[in-house]
Design an enzyme around this catalytic site. Structure first.
Site, PDB file in Angstrom:
ATOM      1  CB  SER A 254     -13.655  -1.155  -3.350  1.00 35.46           C
ATOM      2  OG  SER A 254     -14.805  -1.938  -3.053  1.00 35.46           O
ATOM      3  CG  ASP A 255     -11.185  -4.601   1.959  1.00 37.18           C
ATOM      4  OD1 ASP A 255     -12.043  -5.517   1.975  1.00 37.18           O
ATOM      5  OD2 ASP A 255     -10.141  -4.648   2.641  1.00 37.18           O
TER       6      ASP A 255
END
Length: 709
Positions: A254-255
């Protein structure tokens, strides 16, 4: 491994959480805010944002002592356009149209990162961008999916090399942001994206896919929605397209904070629901939130999550650690002694200087450039003496050791011929500054203005609704224009700008972008003629912000504006500005003049089994050697769905001596004529095509051929 140990491998924390980082005193508070324990930290799988061999060695050794199984950490960081030696921002690298230099820049960034202890870079960003208001446009290579795909491959090759396991001078690449992050509404950071499936596949997906075909080891999710679902929880996108359709079996991360942001998006009620969505979508690593360690064990034990999903994710993470050689060599390439020799060495700085000189784009020149060394110059503007030329994502750059434009100019001309004044700040100006600028400029033969954006004005979180130069700098230009002296402007910025008040007031305009560690020296090379500029825009410059998005490969519409009908109100047009950009995709000037002639096609017909050869003669009509970027575009005249007015399909960089001519040829195949139809099939249509060859997307000669099927 216990279930908790496996889930901890799926957690990424900033390095300050780990013992030995030098920031150990900060651990307790952040752990409490995330709701995790020291035991979870001791079992975590990856660390973010630490640089320096000695610190990373210390953290890794401590971590392996504290982890029950002795599993090493992967150290990751945003190495976007250089580690210590900073290259031009990626948008500038795209404007070099030079894949070899792009690959070299990534290889040097990898070498410096690896010897400093890092294993993964969060690059390349390959998001297609058509809106320069978006701050992260500087991290993209532009508005064209074909060109972006070529650079995606080049960056991945440079970062990863051919053998990550045994070549400790390379790092794993993480392509981002999947998907369509660059299409945020209004050019606003983190904003909604709403695109059709066909648009995604035709324009936005190709560069991600190209990076994966080149062997990219990791993918990062984007913050935005795709078909109404946030990417980080989007199962059809991540498990459907990425995993099943494209066959990606690497690590999906994920960011920053994107898992917990599923709550703010409105698709998850709480952190437990966010964890459930993300793991079902196939996100292997949660970056800097703690939904996974807090809730995945509970979700598995309650039967809401199949433990096989956890096992798959952890196996991918451990496989990457094994591929990096970390089980045999937990410290990998980290070497403090070698770090001192390798990082920011002369060889790397020379490469940065070369790429900076290839990336700058000459937008206007009345003949004043290059400047003669014996002319008295007034160097004026907020960037005359500034070292803020590295741009965003240069967190480890050696800003204190780089040359300013003033220093670079003094390496080219006598100090007595250079007068310097600040003129204004980035966005402020005083009467005293203007008066000093006028006094200084009055003594000179030529005024050289060094203007632009500060680094924080672009990059992540750097969206701007008004993309003109700040008013203070426009006021400075207007005041100096009253002296009626030749004026040259050098622009330092991270996006295409609305250049009204600049291009119309000066005699020459050089787009330098944020050119990196050696940027000032490279710009001086161009200004004084040691280098003939060869950069070409990889993104259009708008006439005004109201035109945005403006890009070359647009559709024609049912009522296109026609030059033959200038008074026709009922056409797709603006009443107050042209439809066309101020400077089109592919545009750039040289100190010499190139002539295109004798364009020919090998045939007026082709079929899927044959190829078409396109030839054109290029001649250097000037008195200086120069490099031209010969560009090939194609248009499908009648498609099953509407096709763009032009699409880049190839280019060739050609160096010619004065008076020299060369025949440049391109091969067009049926595969290059394919596109996504309304049913998403990827095929070509029989019928008529136009082929264009020229200096940019606007100025090109056209011929026609037919595809027979």
């Amino acid at each position: 491994m216990t279930l908790e140990e496996k889930v901890a491998q799926m957690l990424q924390l900033v390095a300050s959480y780990f013992i030995g980082s030098g920031e150990d005193s900060q651990i307790t508070g952040p752990m409490e805010s995330l709701g995790i324990t020291e035991e979870t930290v001791a079992q975590a799988g990856t660390a973010l944002g630490l640089g320096g061999a000695a610190k990373i060695i210390q953290v890794q050794e401590n971590h392996m002592k504290n982890d029950r199984l002795g599993i090493p950490l992967i150290f990751m960081a945003d190495i976007i356009h250089g580690y210590k030696t900073i290259f031009p921002v990626p948008l500038a690298i795209g404007s070099s149209w030079d894949q070899e230099l792009a690959e070299q820049s990534a290889a040097i960034a990898a070498k410096e990162s690896a010897v400093s202890g890092l294993h993964v870079t969060f690059a390349p960003m390959v998001d297609l961008v058509r809106d320069p208001r978006w701050g992260r446009v500087m991290e993209s290579t532009g508005e064209d999916s074909y060109l972006n795909s070529l650079f995606a491959r080049a960056f991945v090759r440079g970062f990863q090399g051919e053998d990550l396991t045994n070549d400790f001078s390379r790092v794993a690449a993480c392509v981002k942001h999947f998907a369509a992050y660059g299409a945020g509404e209004g050019g606003r950071e983190y904003n909604t994206v709403d695109l059709s499936e066909r648009q995604l596949r035709e324009y936005y997906f190709p560069a991600y896919k190209a990076a994966l075909e080149e062997g990219c080891e990791m993918v990062m999710t984007s913050f935005n929605t795709v078909h109404g679902s946030p990417a980080t929880g989007n199962k059809p996108l991540m498990r459907g397209v990425l995993r099943e359709e494209w066959g990606f079996d690497g690590v999906l991360i994920s960011d920053w904070g994107a898992v917990i942001e599923l709550i703010a998006h409105g698709v998850a009620e709480d952190e437990k629901a966010a964890a459930l969505l993300a793991v079902n979508a196939g996100v292997d690593i949660e970056m800097m939130t703690s939904c996974y360690p807090k809730f995945l064990p509970e979700l598995v034990r309650s039967g809401q999550v199949d433990e096989a999903l956890i096992d798959e994710a952890v196996l991918r993470i451990l496989t990457l650690k094994n591929k990096l050689g970390l089980f045999e060599n937990p410290l990998r390439g980290a070497d403090p002694e070698a770090e001192r020799e390798v990082v920011y060495c002369d060889e790397h700085r020379a490469a940065a200087r070369k790429l900076a000189s290839k990336s700058a784009v000459l937008l206007k020149n009345s003949g004043i450039l290059p400047l003669e060394a014996d002319r008295k110059l007034a160097l004026i503007g907020p960037f005359a003496q500034s070292t803020d030329i590295l741009g965003p994502w240069a967190w480890n750059g050696a800003e204190g050791n780089i040359a300013t434009l003033e220093e670079a100019f003094k390496g080219k001309i006598e100090a007595s011929n250079l007068l310097v004044a600040q003129g204004s700040g980035i966005d402020t100006v005083t009467t005293g500054q203007l008066e000093e600028a006028l006094r200084t400029a009055a003594q000179a033969d030529v005024i050289v203005l060094a203007l632009g954006e500060s680094s924080p004005m672009s990059g992540e979180g750097g969206s701007r609704a008004d993309i003109t130069l700040p008013k203070a700098q426009l006021q400075l230009i207007a005041h100096l224009r009253t002296l009626d002296k030749p004026m040259v402007t050098i622009l330092f910025n991270g996006r295409p700008l609305d250049l009204h008040g600049v291009y119309d007031q000066v005699d020459a305009l050089l787009e330098a972008w944020f050119p990196g560690s050696e940027g000032a020296l490279a710009i001086a090379d161009i200004i004084f003629g040691a280098v003939n500029p060869s950069g070409r825009l990889s993104m259009s410059f708008p006439q005004a912000v109201g035109q945005i998005p403006v890009y070359y490969n647009h559709f024609n519409t049912g009522r296109p504006k026609k030059a033959s009908e200038p008074e026709n109100r009922y056409a797709s047009q603006y009443l107050d500005i042209p439809n066309e950009p101020l400077y089109p995709f592919g545009f750039g000037l040289s100190y010499t003049e190139f002539e295109y002639s004798q364009m020919t096609l090998s045939s007026e017909e082709m079929n899927p089994q044959s190829a078409l050869e396109v030839k054109v003669t290029l001649t250097n009509k000037g008195v200086l050697a120069g490099e031209e970027v010969v560009q090939l575009y194609i248009r499908d005249i009648t498609g099953e769905v509407v096709r763009p007015v032009k699409e880049l399909k190839g280019y060739s960089k050609v160096l010619l001596q004065p008076g020299e001519s060369k025949q440049v040829s391109f091969i067009v195949t049926e595969e290059q004529l394919r596109y996504h139809h309304s049913d998403l099939s990827f095929t070509s249509d029989a019928g008529e095509f136009a082929v264009f060859v020229g200096a940019n997307s606007r100025d090109a000669e056209e011929k026609r051929f037919r595809l027979q099927k």
